[in-house]
Design an enzyme around this catalytic site. Structure first.
Site, PDB file in Angstrom:
ATOM      1  N   LYS A  25      -4.471  -4.695 -41.037  1.00 35.50           N
ATOM      2  CA  LYS A  25      -3.476  -3.646 -41.282  1.00 35.50           C
ATOM      3  C   LYS A  25      -4.102  -2.595 -42.195  1.00 35.50           C
ATOM      4  O   LYS A  25      -4.769  -2.949 -43.172  1.00 35.50           O
ATOM      5  CB  LYS A  25      -2.237  -4.267 -41.931  1.00 35.50           C
ATOM      6  N   SER A  85       6.928  -2.838 -40.885  1.00 28.85           N
ATOM      7  CA  SER A  85       5.886  -1.830 -40.850  1.00 28.85           C
ATOM      8  C   SER A  85       4.583  -2.307 -40.214  1.00 28.85           C
ATOM      9  O   SER A  85       3.758  -1.472 -39.845  1.00 28.85           O
ATOM     10  CB  SER A  85       5.588  -1.370 -42.280  1.00 28.85           C
ATOM     11  N   SER A 129       8.299  -6.875 -43.043  1.00 33.63           N
ATOM     12  CA  SER A 129       7.302  -6.148 -42.246  1.00 33.63           C
ATOM     13  C   SER A 129       6.325  -6.992 -41.453  1.00 33.63           C
ATOM     14  O   SER A 129       5.597  -6.457 -40.630  1.00 33.63           O
ATOM     15  CB  SER A 129       6.494  -5.234 -43.156  1.00 33.63           C
TER      16      SER A 129
HETATM   17  N1  GLN Z   1      11.615  -2.412 -43.303  1.00 31.97           N
HETATM   18  C1  GLN Z   1      11.545  -2.619 -44.711  1.00 31.97           C
HETATM   19  C2  GLN Z   1      11.359  -1.318 -45.420  1.00 31.97           C
HETATM   20  O1  GLN Z   1      11.393  -0.325 -44.775  1.00 31.97           O
HETATM   21  C3  GLN Z   1      10.450  -3.570 -45.039  1.00 31.97           C
HETATM   22  C4  GLN Z   1       9.120  -2.939 -45.077  1.00 31.97           C
HETATM   23  C5  GLN Z   1       8.068  -3.899 -45.486  1.00 31.97           C
HETATM   24  O2  GLN Z   1       8.278  -5.100 -45.499  1.00 31.97           O
HETATM   25  N2  GLN Z   1       6.929  -3.351 -45.858  1.00 31.97           N
HETATM   26  O3  GLN Z   1      11.199  -1.240 -46.591  1.00 31.97           O
END
Ligand code: GLN
Length: 493
Positions: free
Chosen positions: A77, A157, A181
């Protein structure tokens, strides 16, 4: 097809000399060249580096000292710093950032012999649930609704990581999970993803979003493959003060443990109103699968679940507003010159950050401001304690929890974009475990009526990833999930 192998299968093939790491890596680089232009799942591909690592893995194996992941091609990532390889966090503010050092997790994966194919796309600074906020454009989910060409999101994400694994462009990928995410994109792409206990993997060299929640984890196509990856990623690191000084158990062995006699909790609060029938069905099926394998299913209550999303969006935005203050155009990252220092800061940050990141910095600055700190941030910290207490109490009665991973299957690119709150609600089942810091994992359980994958989430006690792996493996065995996405390496057009 070499790209169809699991990590465990590829390790066996490499050990038996059925193929070389160079052949395995070349097969994946070819698949990337064929499919990445459409999927947009990699921001940066590093073929030369990958082939050099593969050659080194072949040589190490020939000499009899191959590491546990020697020759396994994976994606990273683009939130993990990689020495001499551009690391963007999918943000224009880091367009040209080339880290002089490796994150601990990527250094450990390299030391284990893994081959790194490139840097996977993500939501900007890992803020999002759809990959729509990447400055490098959205990632396409390799899955489609049956008979439809509509392009779907892979979740976020870690959407690039998930798409890469689902489409057979890598055998595994690293993800990070702050509020879901790893787990939600795994659910949206029919892959497996684990967020370990907070502190299990070092955060050193991972670009920070919300430091009290961020945690690295593996994404792959089987539970065992995630276990193999996590073994290489985890462990104490003196450079991260929140990393846990604990031995790393044999996670792969845990996948073979029976669930007979285990007590599995079903939190009643996770039956969200308006949840699609397909999700309720798959959740029920998951309970039956575990019961059939000898587990006891128990109804439990996590009464503060409903405060999870608002609490998360206060804590996460507060921490991000502070973490992202470092991008000021002075020491690293992009710079837009200004009339004076303040003007330079303002122009740099206005040009460098996307809309979602700006929204979160504004929200976070607001909840931390002198007049509102007590009403929002302090309150959220207190509620976070109550959420943690819910888990502690429940885990005195059960060994693990079973819930859906996400309230829907993958949605279309462009959908849910009108109102940020709708998007935030996608995290409803994943954020409580993040706030409590407990390990949680998504396993593909089946397809909905449109042919899209749905995941089930297993949540465990602090540092008891082993039970999570055991339950996830039991679900995986029973689900027999063999469906593949329409867009993948080697698929018939
Ligand atoms: N969808 C969540 C957010 O927008 C989690 C994102 C994440 O885990 N990095 O913050």
């Amino acid at each position: 097809m070499l790209t169809d192998l699991t990590i465990a299968g590829a390790l066996a093939g490499l050990a038996a000399r059925d193929f070389s790491a160079t052949e395995l890596t070349t097969a994946h680089l070819d698949a990337i060249a064929a499919l990445n232009p459409q999927l947009n799942a990699f921001i940066t591909v590093t073929p030369e580096l990958a082939l050099a690592q593969a050659a080194a893995a072949d040589e190490a194996r020939a000499k009899g000292h191959a590491g546990p992941l020697a020759g396994i091609p994976i994606a990273i990532k683009d939130l993990f710093c990689t020495k001499d390889v551009r690391t963007t966090a999918a943000s224009h503010i880091l367009d040209h950032f080339i880290p002089p050092y490796d994150s601990t997790v990527t250094a450990q994966l390299r030391a284990a012999g893994a081959v790194t194919l490139g840097k996977a796309n993500l939501d900007e600074f890992a803020m999002g649930s759809s990959n729509m906020s990447s400055a490098y454009g959205p990632v396409e989910n390799p899955w489609h609704r049956q008979g439809q060409a509509t392009r779907l999101v892979p979740g976020g994400s870690s959407g690039g990581s998930a798409a890469v694994v689902a489409a057979r462009l890598a055998l595994g990928a690293t993800g990070t999970d702050t509020g879901g995410s790893i787990r939600q994109p795994a659910s949206f792409t029919g892959t497996v993803g684990m967020k370990p206990t907070y502190g299990r993997c070092s955060r050193y060299g991972i670009i920070a979003f919300a430091s009290s929640l961020d945690q690295a984890g593996p994404m792959a196509r089987t539970v065992e493959d995630c276990a193999l990856m996590l073994a290489a990623m985890a462990g104490f690191d003196p450079r991260d003060s929140t990393s846990a000084e604990r031995p790393v158990p044999d996670f792969a062995a845990a996948c073979r443990h029976s669930v007979k006699g285990m007590r599995i909790g079903i939190p009643t609060e996770y039956a969200a109103p308006g949840m699609p029938a397909a999700i309720t069905d798959i959740w029920q099926r998951g309970q039956n699968w575990l019961r059939e394998q000898g587990a006891e299913i128990v109804e439990v209550s996590l009464p503060h679940t409903k405060y999870g999303v608002p609490t998360y969006y206060i804590v996460a935005t507060a921490e991000c507003s502070s973490n992202l203050a470092r991008y000021d155009g002075v020491r690293f990252g992009e710079r837009v010159e200004g009339e004076d220092l303040i003007d330079l800061y303002e122009r740099t940050r206005a040009a460098g950050f996307g809309a979602e990141v700006k929204r979160r910095i504004l929200l976070g600055t607001y909840v931390l401001s002198a007049g509102y700190y007590d009403a929002y941030y302090l309150r959220a910290q207190q509620v976070r304690q109550l959420i943690l207490r819910d888990f502690t109490e429940v885990f005195s009665k059960v060994d693990a929890l079973l819930t859906p991973t996400a309230p829907s299957a993958a949605f279309a690119i462009g959908e849910m974009m009108d109102d940020p709150v709708t998007m935030y609600l996608n995290d409803i089942f994943t954020v409580p475990a993040s706030l409590a810091g407990v390990p949680a994992m998504s396993v593909p359980a089946g397809l909905d009526h449109q042919g899209l994958p749905l995941g089930l989430q297993v949540i465990g006690k602090h540092f008891d990833e082993s039970s999570v792996f055991a339950v996830a493996a039991a679900l995986e065995r029973a689900a027999g999930f063999t469906a593949t996405p329409s867009l993948m390496a080697g698929a018939k057009p």
